[in-house]
Write a protein that holds these residues in place. Structure first.
Motif, PDB file in Angstrom:
ATOM      1  N   LYS A  31       0.836  -1.193   0.000  1.00 52.59           N
ATOM      2  CA  LYS A  31       0.000   0.000   0.000  1.00 52.59           C
ATOM      3  C   LYS A  31       0.876   1.251   0.000  1.00 52.59           C
ATOM      4  CE  LYS A  31      -3.660   0.216   2.577  1.00 52.59           C
ATOM      5  NZ  LYS A  31      -4.552   0.317   3.759  1.00 52.59           N
ATOM      6  N   VAL A  32       0.537   2.196  -0.847  1.00 51.64           N
ATOM      7  CA  VAL A  32       1.205   3.492  -0.856  1.00 51.64           C
ATOM      8  C   VAL A  32       0.385   4.447  -0.006  1.00 51.64           C
ATOM      9  CG1 VAL A  32       1.890   5.464  -2.267  1.00 51.64           C
ATOM     10  CG2 VAL A  32       2.223   3.143  -3.126  1.00 51.64           C
ATOM     11  N   ILE A  33       1.039   5.097   0.944  1.00 48.41           N
ATOM     12  CA  ILE A  33       0.374   6.085   1.795  1.00 48.41           C
ATOM     13  C   ILE A  33       0.845   7.461   1.350  1.00 48.41           C
ATOM     14  CG2 ILE A  33       0.033   6.909   4.147  1.00 48.41           C
ATOM     15  CD1 ILE A  33       0.607   4.100   5.131  1.00 48.41           C
ATOM     16  N   LEU A  34      -0.076   8.276   0.877  1.00 50.05           N
ATOM     17  CA  LEU A  34       0.254   9.581   0.306  1.00 50.05           C
ATOM     18  C   LEU A  34      -0.185  10.696   1.245  1.00 50.05           C
ATOM     19  CD1 LEU A  34       1.209  11.307  -2.147  1.00 50.05           C
ATOM     20  CD2 LEU A  34      -1.162  11.215  -2.953  1.00 50.05           C
ATOM     21  N   LEU A  35       0.732  11.609   1.512  1.00 49.07           N
ATOM     22  CA  LEU A  35       0.408  12.798   2.297  1.00 49.07           C
ATOM     23  C   LEU A  35       0.668  14.022   1.439  1.00 49.07           C
ATOM     24  CD1 LEU A  35      -0.284  14.351   4.900  1.00 49.07           C
ATOM     25  CD2 LEU A  35       2.135  14.204   5.530  1.00 49.07           C
TER      26      LEU A  35
ATOM     27  N   LYS B  14      -5.567   3.074  -5.872  1.00 50.46           N
ATOM     28  CA  LYS B  14      -5.831   2.450  -4.568  1.00 50.46           C
ATOM     29  C   LYS B  14      -4.790   2.856  -3.527  1.00 50.46           C
ATOM     30  CE  LYS B  14      -8.401  -1.566  -6.273  1.00 50.46           C
ATOM     31  NZ  LYS B  14      -8.571  -1.072  -7.637  1.00 50.46           N
ATOM     32  N   TRP B  15      -4.310   4.091  -3.622  1.00 51.42           N
ATOM     33  CA  TRP B  15      -3.403   4.633  -2.619  1.00 51.42           C
ATOM     34  C   TRP B  15      -4.207   5.190  -1.454  1.00 51.42           C
ATOM     35  CZ3 TRP B  15       0.762   7.935  -5.648  1.00 51.42           C
ATOM     36  CH2 TRP B  15       1.493   7.068  -6.479  1.00 51.42           C
ATOM     37  N   GLU B  16      -3.652   5.074  -0.259  1.00 53.64           N
ATOM     38  CA  GLU B  16      -4.295   5.660   0.918  1.00 53.64           C
ATOM     39  C   GLU B  16      -3.830   7.106   1.064  1.00 53.64           C
ATOM     40  OE1 GLU B  16      -4.486   5.217   5.807  1.00 53.64           O
ATOM     41  OE2 GLU B  16      -3.560   3.638   4.583  1.00 53.64           O
ATOM     42  N   VAL B  17      -4.769   8.031   1.091  1.00 55.46           N
ATOM     43  CA  VAL B  17      -4.446   9.451   1.216  1.00 55.46           C
ATOM     44  C   VAL B  17      -4.710   9.885   2.653  1.00 55.46           C
ATOM     45  CG1 VAL B  17      -4.920  11.783   0.387  1.00 55.46           C
ATOM     46  CG2 VAL B  17      -5.061   9.841  -1.191  1.00 55.46           C
ATOM     47  N   LEU B  18      -3.663  10.341   3.331  1.00 51.52           N
ATOM     48  CA  LEU B  18      -3.813  10.765   4.717  1.00 51.52           C
ATOM     49  C   LEU B  18      -4.548  12.099   4.788  1.00 51.52           C
ATOM     50  CD1 LEU B  18      -0.272   9.962   6.174  1.00 51.52           C
ATOM     51  CD2 LEU B  18      -2.365   8.615   6.396  1.00 51.52           C
ATOM     52  N   PRO B  19      -5.387  12.287   5.800  1.00 51.54           N
ATOM     53  CA  PRO B  19      -6.074  13.578   5.954  1.00 51.54           C
ATOM     54  C   PRO B  19      -5.071  14.668   6.308  1.00 51.54           C
ATOM     55  CG  PRO B  19      -6.439  12.198   7.879  1.00 51.54           C
ATOM     56  CD  PRO B  19      -5.759  11.331   6.856  1.00 51.54           C
ATOM     57  N   HIS B  20      -5.316  15.853   5.813  1.00 52.30           N
ATOM     58  CA  HIS B  20      -4.400  16.966   6.076  1.00 52.30           C
ATOM     59  C   HIS B  20      -5.226  18.211   6.371  1.00 52.30           C
ATOM     60  CE1 HIS B  20      -1.320  20.060   5.494  1.00 52.30           C
ATOM     61  NE2 HIS B  20      -0.433  19.104   5.624  1.00 52.30           N
TER      62      HIS B  20
ATOM     63  N   ALA C 146      -8.436  18.376  -6.763  1.00 54.36           N
ATOM     64  CA  ALA C 146      -9.249  18.442  -7.976  1.00 54.36           C
ATOM     65  C   ALA C 146      -9.856  17.070  -8.266  1.00 54.36           C
ATOM     66  CB  ALA C 146      -8.403  18.911  -9.156  1.00 54.36           C
ATOM     67  N   LYS C 147     -11.025  17.060  -8.858  1.00 57.51           N
ATOM     68  CA  LYS C 147     -11.740  15.809  -9.103  1.00 57.51           C
ATOM     69  C   LYS C 147     -10.929  14.813  -9.924  1.00 57.51           C
ATOM     70  CE  LYS C 147     -16.136  13.936 -10.733  1.00 57.51           C
ATOM     71  NZ  LYS C 147     -17.473  14.256 -11.305  1.00 57.51           N
ATOM     72  N   PRO C 148     -10.229  15.242 -11.010  1.00 61.90           N
ATOM     73  CA  PRO C 148      -9.436  14.265 -11.775  1.00 61.90           C
ATOM     74  C   PRO C 148      -8.357  13.598 -10.932  1.00 61.90           C
ATOM     75  CG  PRO C 148      -9.708  16.300 -13.021  1.00 61.90           C
ATOM     76  CD  PRO C 148     -10.188  16.580 -11.629  1.00 61.90           C
ATOM     77  N   VAL C 149      -7.777  14.354  -9.990  1.00 60.15           N
ATOM     78  CA  VAL C 149      -6.731  13.798  -9.131  1.00 60.15           C
ATOM     79  C   VAL C 149      -7.330  12.784  -8.162  1.00 60.15           C
ATOM     80  CG1 VAL C 149      -5.074  14.335  -7.308  1.00 60.15           C
ATOM     81  CG2 VAL C 149      -5.225  15.801  -9.324  1.00 60.15           C
ATOM     82  N   LYS C 150      -8.449  13.141  -7.537  1.00 62.37           N
ATOM     83  CA  LYS C 150      -9.099  12.216  -6.604  1.00 62.37           C
ATOM     84  C   LYS C 150      -9.489  10.919  -7.306  1.00 62.37           C
ATOM     85  CE  LYS C 150     -11.032  15.503  -3.268  1.00 62.37           C
ATOM     86  NZ  LYS C 150     -12.289  16.005  -2.649  1.00 62.37           N
TER      87      LYS C 150
END
Length: 230
Positions: free
Chosen positions: A128-132, A152-158, A141-145
């Protein structure tokens, strides 16, 4: 308008048309729908129905590389810099398929590709890739999301306005600021050369420290009730 922007040499460019296909794929259109739109827009210059279906299969397999695969020993025919120039030109025409986050999405594509190339076991183990990243407009932006969902990367809340928990702010840029003290540049190229050299001078442990201290920084944010600290 096309002549003034030199679009005539780009509209039939394969990479450009594949980028449009990727846009329609992200919009959850079918390959047949995408092909029909291309034919309506570009006529005989459109990609064939079979080609559109082939590229949609690639996208479904998380292969978002729009360039032709290089043959062994062959020079790269379409550099990233050229692709960015193409994106800039198309943006000026206000094509709806290019939105604010496209440049950032391109960076994520390169990152995903680099992970597969430099860490071949990553794909096999399904690590799993965890992205911050922060909440800058291109990042949300919607295309990025949508693209991050396909990875299937996990995006940490910021939280908003929180440089305290961004490694680039509290570690990378702070260290770089010391190196930039009293330094003057006379051109963009000179500044870029210095930055490239500075980054290359740092070993892996430097970047690891910035990541490893992150949990501690998060704890401080909680303890300070969201207030800034140094």
């Amino acid at each position: 308008l096309y002549n003034s922007l030199n679009m005539s040499k780009f509209v039939t460019n394969k990479v450009y048309l594949r980028g449009i296909l990727l846009h329609y794929f992200i919009q959850k259109k079918s390959a047949a729908e995408a092909h029909r739109i291309l034919v309506q827009t570009y006529g005989d210059n459109a990609l064939s129905d079979t080609t559109c279906r082939d590229w949609f299969r690639r996208f479904k397999n998380n292969d978002f590389e729009l360039e032709d695969k290089e043959r062994s020993g062959a020079p790269k025919k379409f550099q990233d810099k050229e692709l960015e120039q193409l994106l800039d030109i198309v943006r000026k025409t206000k094509y709806p398929w290019l939105e604010a986050g496209d440049r950032y999405r391109l960076q994520l594509m390169r990152l995903s590709r680099a992970l597969k190339e430099k860490r071949p076991l990553y794909a096999q183990r399904h690590d799993k890739v965890i992205l911050l990243h922060d909440n800058a407009r291109p990042h949300v932006a919607k295309p990025v999301k949508t693209y991050l969902e396909t990875l299937k990367w996990e995006v940490l809340p910021h939280p908003l306005y929180s440089p305290d928990i961004a490694p680039s702010d509290f570690h990378l840029f702070r260290s770089m600021a010391h190196g930039l003290a009293d330094r003057r540049f006379h051109s963009y190229e000179e500044a870029q050369k210095w930055i490239d050299s500075w980054i290359a001078s740092k070993d892996m442990s430097f970047f690891q420290r910035g990541i490893h201290v992150l949990p501690e920084r998060w704890e401080k944010v909680v303890e300070s009730d969201g207030k800034y600290f140094h």
